[in-house]
Enzyme design. Structure first.
Site, PDB file in Angstrom:
ATOM      1  N   ASN A  62     -19.118 -14.531  45.447  1.00  0.00           N
ATOM      2  CA  ASN A  62     -18.705 -13.241  46.009  1.00  0.00           C
ATOM      3  C   ASN A  62     -19.894 -12.539  46.652  1.00  0.00           C
ATOM      4  O   ASN A  62     -21.041 -12.708  46.241  1.00  0.00           O
ATOM      5  CB  ASN A  62     -18.034 -12.352  44.952  1.00  0.00           C
ATOM      6  N   GLU A  64     -20.861  -8.644  48.036  1.00  0.00           N
ATOM      7  CA  GLU A  64     -20.470  -7.245  48.145  1.00  0.00           C
ATOM      8  C   GLU A  64     -21.183  -6.569  49.312  1.00  0.00           C
ATOM      9  O   GLU A  64     -22.184  -7.069  49.817  1.00  0.00           O
ATOM     10  CB  GLU A  64     -20.800  -6.504  46.843  1.00  0.00           C
ATOM     11  N   CYS A  73     -14.502 -11.947  48.174  1.00  0.00           N
ATOM     12  CA  CYS A  73     -14.409 -12.682  46.916  1.00  0.00           C
ATOM     13  C   CYS A  73     -14.937 -14.102  47.105  1.00  0.00           C
ATOM     14  O   CYS A  73     -14.919 -14.646  48.204  1.00  0.00           O
ATOM     15  CB  CYS A  73     -12.964 -12.748  46.456  1.00  0.00           C
ATOM     16  N   GLU A  75     -13.562 -16.896  46.080  1.00  0.00           N
ATOM     17  CA  GLU A  75     -12.505 -17.839  46.446  1.00  0.00           C
ATOM     18  C   GLU A  75     -12.226 -17.819  47.946  1.00  0.00           C
ATOM     19  O   GLU A  75     -12.144 -18.875  48.590  1.00  0.00           O
ATOM     20  CB  GLU A  75     -11.202 -17.516  45.684  1.00  0.00           C
ATOM     21  N   CYS A 108      -7.968 -12.603  42.394  1.00  0.00           N
ATOM     22  CA  CYS A 108      -7.267 -11.362  42.724  1.00  0.00           C
ATOM     23  C   CYS A 108      -6.023 -11.700  43.556  1.00  0.00           C
ATOM     24  O   CYS A 108      -5.822 -12.847  43.966  1.00  0.00           O
ATOM     25  CB  CYS A 108      -8.193 -10.413  43.486  1.00  0.00           C
ATOM     26  N   CYS A 111      -6.754 -13.286  47.017  1.00  0.00           N
ATOM     27  CA  CYS A 111      -7.187 -14.679  46.892  1.00  0.00           C
ATOM     28  C   CYS A 111      -6.019 -15.580  46.520  1.00  0.00           C
ATOM     29  O   CYS A 111      -5.923 -16.713  47.002  1.00  0.00           O
ATOM     30  CB  CYS A 111      -8.307 -14.800  45.865  1.00  0.00           C
TER      31      CYS A 111
END
Length: 152
Positions: A62, A64, A73, A75, A108, A111
């Site tokens: 990930n 940010e 993310c 994934e 999430c 994803c």
């Protein structure tokens, strides 16, 4: 009105060593990928690893941003990279892990949608291995994680 039910089977492995060997390696690679995460705001570092049909394993983490919605993310970072650089090569399995790793790392909603889209596009299931530092939950198809996917 008719009542409908959605159910699916999943496997839970505790300890993590109980995973089949190929999934253990994938889980370890996902955990290692946490080391490349950029997560100064949440402190939640996520790694993902994908096993391709030719045996190649690729990883991502990930990332940010100060503009929170611009982060990505692990994934989706991995899935988009694979689509751009390995188009036509099927993903057999994808593992997720996080630091801290007390709880299993579940994708999430966004994803889950992209996983389902990828699975549909490639025409074959993607086994998803969601890991903590001591256990894992495995589903045989990504679509099981999001039964009501968006479709055009």
């Amino acid at each position: 009105m008719s009542k409908q039910e959605f159910t699916f089977d999943y496997a839970h492995y505790a300890p993590l060593d109980a995973l089949p060997e190929s999934d253990r390696e994938l889980a370890a690679r996902a955990a290692d990928a946490c080391g490349t995460a950029y997560a100064p705001y949440s402190g939640f570092r996520v790694g993902a690893a994908a096993l391709l049909e030719d045996g190649t394993i690729l990883t991502a983490s990930n990332q940010e941003s100060e503009v929170f919605s611009s982060g990505m993310c692990a994934e989706r970072s991995l899935l988009y990279y694979l689509q751009a650089n390995f188009s036509g090569v099927r993903i057999v399995a994808l593992a997720t892990a996080s630091v801290p790793g007390e709880r299993e790392c579940y994708p999430c909603g966004a994803c889950r949608q992209v996983l389902a889209d990828t699975e549909k596009r490639q025409g074959s299931p993607i086994r998803v291995v969601m890991c903590s530092g001591h256990s894992a939950t495995v589903v045989q198809e990504a679509r099981q994680l999001l039964p009501f996917t968006f479709e055009l």
